[in-house]
Structure formats: structure tokens, C-alpha cells
Design an enzyme around this catalytic site. Structure first.
Site, short mmCIF file in Angstrom:
data_model
loop_
_atom_site.label_atom_id
_atom_site.label_comp_id
_atom_site.label_asym_id
_atom_site.label_seq_id
_atom_site.Cartn_x
_atom_site.Cartn_y
_atom_site.Cartn_z
N LYS A 279 0.86 -1.20 0.00
CA LYS A 279 0.00 0.00 0.00
C LYS A 279 0.89 1.24 0.00
CE LYS A 279 -2.50 1.73 3.70
NZ LYS A 279 -2.42 3.21 3.64
N ASP B 40 -3.11 4.42 -2.29
CA ASP B 40 -4.07 4.95 -1.30
C ASP B 40 -3.95 6.48 -1.28
OD1 ASP B 40 -5.69 5.36 0.92
OD2 ASP B 40 -4.25 4.55 2.35
N LYS C 31 -6.80 8.48 -1.98
CA LYS C 31 -8.10 9.02 -1.54
C LYS C 31 -8.53 10.26 -2.32
CE LYS C 31 -7.58 7.45 3.29
NZ LYS C 31 -6.24 6.84 3.29
N ASP D 227 -12.65 15.21 -5.59
CA ASP D 227 -12.64 16.45 -6.37
C ASP D 227 -13.86 16.42 -7.29
OD1 ASP D 227 -11.75 18.81 -7.76
OD2 ASP D 227 -9.68 18.27 -7.30
N THR E 181 -11.78 6.28 10.03
CA THR E 181 -11.90 5.71 11.39
C THR E 181 -11.38 6.67 12.46
OG1 THR E 181 -9.83 4.56 10.96
CG2 THR E 181 -11.83 3.26 10.77
N ARG F 148 2.23 -1.25 11.67
CA ARG F 148 3.27 -1.34 12.70
C ARG F 148 3.48 -2.72 13.31
NH1 ARG F 148 0.90 4.07 15.08
NH2 ARG F 148 -0.83 3.12 13.92
O1 C5P Z 1 0.36 0.69 11.74
P1 C5P Z 1 -1.09 0.43 11.46
O2 C5P Z 1 -1.42 -1.05 11.32
O3 C5P Z 1 -2.00 1.12 12.43
O4 C5P Z 1 -1.30 1.08 10.02
C1 C5P Z 1 -2.56 1.17 9.44
C2 C5P Z 1 -2.46 1.74 8.07
O5 C5P Z 1 -3.78 1.88 7.57
C3 C5P Z 1 -1.82 3.14 7.97
O6 C5P Z 1 -1.20 3.24 6.68
C4 C5P Z 1 -3.02 4.05 8.05
O7 C5P Z 1 -2.80 5.28 7.40
C5 C5P Z 1 -4.07 3.24 7.32
N1 C5P Z 1 -5.45 3.55 7.65
C6 C5P Z 1 -5.96 3.45 8.95
N2 C5P Z 1 -7.27 3.74 9.18
C7 C5P Z 1 -8.06 4.13 8.19
C8 C5P Z 1 -7.57 4.22 6.89
C9 C5P Z 1 -6.25 3.92 6.66
O8 C5P Z 1 -5.24 3.09 9.87
N3 C5P Z 1 -9.34 4.36 8.41
#
Ligand code: C5P
Length: 245
Positions: free
Chosen positions: A39, A66, A68, A71, A131, A223
């Protein structure tokens, strides 16, 4: 034939959230040989651009861009056309841009494919309610009344009516979205944490196994893999949990 292990690896999305393409390459090297989805979000795309996406494709990865988009339809149509020409497998637009804007994304992508038959139509995914947005913020700042889940499901239905292929949502919402839009409509779910892992800044999380059982099609796991001592082993453990589920 694609093995179950390969199929599950292909449903695991690793966010390459880096400004420096060298840091992204270092992570890719640690995950060498695992056929996961990569991603690429705004941070890396605005720094390393289309060349980095092409590099990932040349390395054989599926790529979710990603960025998003949100426009006027004409601009999104053009953006979708350019993104599709990069050969990405998935990209996204905000459902709050409305049905005509989502349809324009599909038209732009279809135009690129019609001009370059080697391309495949990417999966076009709608962002529903971020979220990070609480019910209070959604109600009082954005001006949408009601519960977050009701808004997410309404946006998912609108995306399906526009012909899009799925939504990004919390794994908590996957089952309601599938009930509203059918099993072919994909759910891409961040907020995944293996049992016992640090939550970081995520609050409503599910384990990889729970998310698969709830019907999530793609799991975005950052992470717990990228900050692990051994990212490769962390990814393999998650894929194993997905297979077991
Ligand atoms: O490290 P972690 O597992 O929290 O990363 C989640 C990934 O998903 C990040 O790239 C974050 O920007 C993305 N993301 C998110 N919640 C969303 C949309 C995207 O955590 N609603």
C-alpha cells in the site's frame, strides 16, 4: 494454482508509510519472497511518485495506491485515468464526493484500459467515514447525524450503486457492509492487531483471524509488521493466523 498461503499473503496489505523511498526499499527487502500487497499512501507517493509505483510493479507486487481522491468528477476522471496507466491493482476515492464522482473514477480507469489492453481494470475502493472520525465529530463538525456505522453502510451502498468494487472500513463494519452490498463487494480493513500486540493509535481493533472470520477481504497491517524486530517473521505469523481462520 494459487496455494492458500499465497492467497492469504495476497490479502495482506503492508503500508509503506515512508517519505524516503530508500526506507521503503529497506522494508521491502526485509519482506523478500512474501507475495503481499503493498500500500502506497500520500506520504510515499508525494515524495517518490509514479516511478516508485512502477518499481513495485516491476518487483512483482500488487499495489494499492491509497491517495483518496476527492474532487469534481471531471478531475477525478482524469486522475483515475492517470493512476490506472501506472498499472496499480487498486486505488481509492472518497464516497463523500458523491455517486457522479465515483462513476467518473470508474470511467477514467475504463478509458485507460480501453487504450492500453495490457492493463487490467484496477479495483476502485471508496473511503467511507475515516476511522479517526468519532460520532461527535461526524455529528457536530461534518454535520452528518446518526451513528458512524449507519453512515459507513450508506456510503458503501452508494459506492456499490456507482459500480465501485468495495470500501475501506473498520473490520467491525465488514459484516454489515457484506450484508448490505453482497459478498463480492470488497472490504479493505485497517485497525488489525495480533493478540497481545501494541494498539498504537488504533482503538477499535480486531485480530487477523477475527477480521478474516468477519469477512474482510484485505487486511492492512502496518506497525505490527513494520515496527517488529523481525518484520518477515511477523508477516509470516499473521499469514498463518489468516490461514487458520
Ligand atoms: O500501523 P497500522 O497497522 O495502524 O497502520 C494502518 C495503516 O492503515 C496506515 O497506513 C493508516 O494510514 C491506514 N489507515 C488506517 N485507518 C483508516 C484508513 C487507513 O489506519 N481508516
Amino acid at each position: 494454482m494459487v496455494s492458500t498461503r499465497e492467497e492469504m499473503a495476497g490479502r495482506l496489505m503492508i503500508p509503506l508509510d515512508y517519505s524516503d523511498p530508500a526506507a521503503a526499499r529497506a522494508m521491502i527487502e526485509k519482506l523478500e519472497g512474501i507475495p503481499c500487497y503493498m500500500k502506497v499512501g500520500m506520504q510515499l507517493f508525494y515524495a517518490a511518485g509514479p516511478d516508485f509505483v512502477k518499481e513495485l510493479k516491476a518487483r512483482g507486487y500488487s499495489v494499492f495506491l491509497d491517495v483518496k481522491m476527492h474532487d469534481i468528477p471531471n478531475t477525478v476522471r482524469g486522475g483515475a485515468e492517470s493512476i490506472t496507466r501506472l498499472g496499480v491493482d487498486m486505488f481509492n476515492v472518497h464516497a463523500s464526493g458523491g455517486k457522479a464522482m465515483m462513476e467518473a473514477a470508474l470511467e477514467g480507469a475504463a478509458k485507460a484500459v480501453s487504450q492500453t489492453p495490457a492493463l487490467q481494470l484496477p479495483l476502485i475502493i471508496a473511503v467511507t467515514q475515516l476511522t479517526s472520525t468519532s460520532k461527535e465529530v461526524m455529528n457536530s463538525e461534518i454535520g452528518i447525524p446518526g451513528d458512524v456505522e449507519a453512515t459507513v453502510v450508506r456510503y458503501a451502498r452508494l459506492a456499490a450503486e456507482a459500480g465501485l468494487h468495495g470500501v475501506v472500513a473498520s473490520p467491525q463494519e465488514s459484516a454489515a457492509i457484506t450484508a448490505a452490498c453482497g459478498p463480492q463487494f470488497r472490504t479493505v480493513t485497517p485497525g488489525i492487531r495480533p493478540a497481545g500486540a501494541a494498539l498504537d493509535d488504533q482503538s477499535r481493533v480486531m485480530t487477523p483471524g477475527q477480521a478474516i472470520r468477519q469477512g474482510s477481504h484485505y487486511l492492512v497491517v502496518g506497525r505490527p509488521i513494520t515496527a517488529a524486530q523481525d518484520p518477515r517473521q511477523a508477516a509470516l505469523n499473521i499469514i498463518e493466523e489468516m490461514i487458520q481462520a
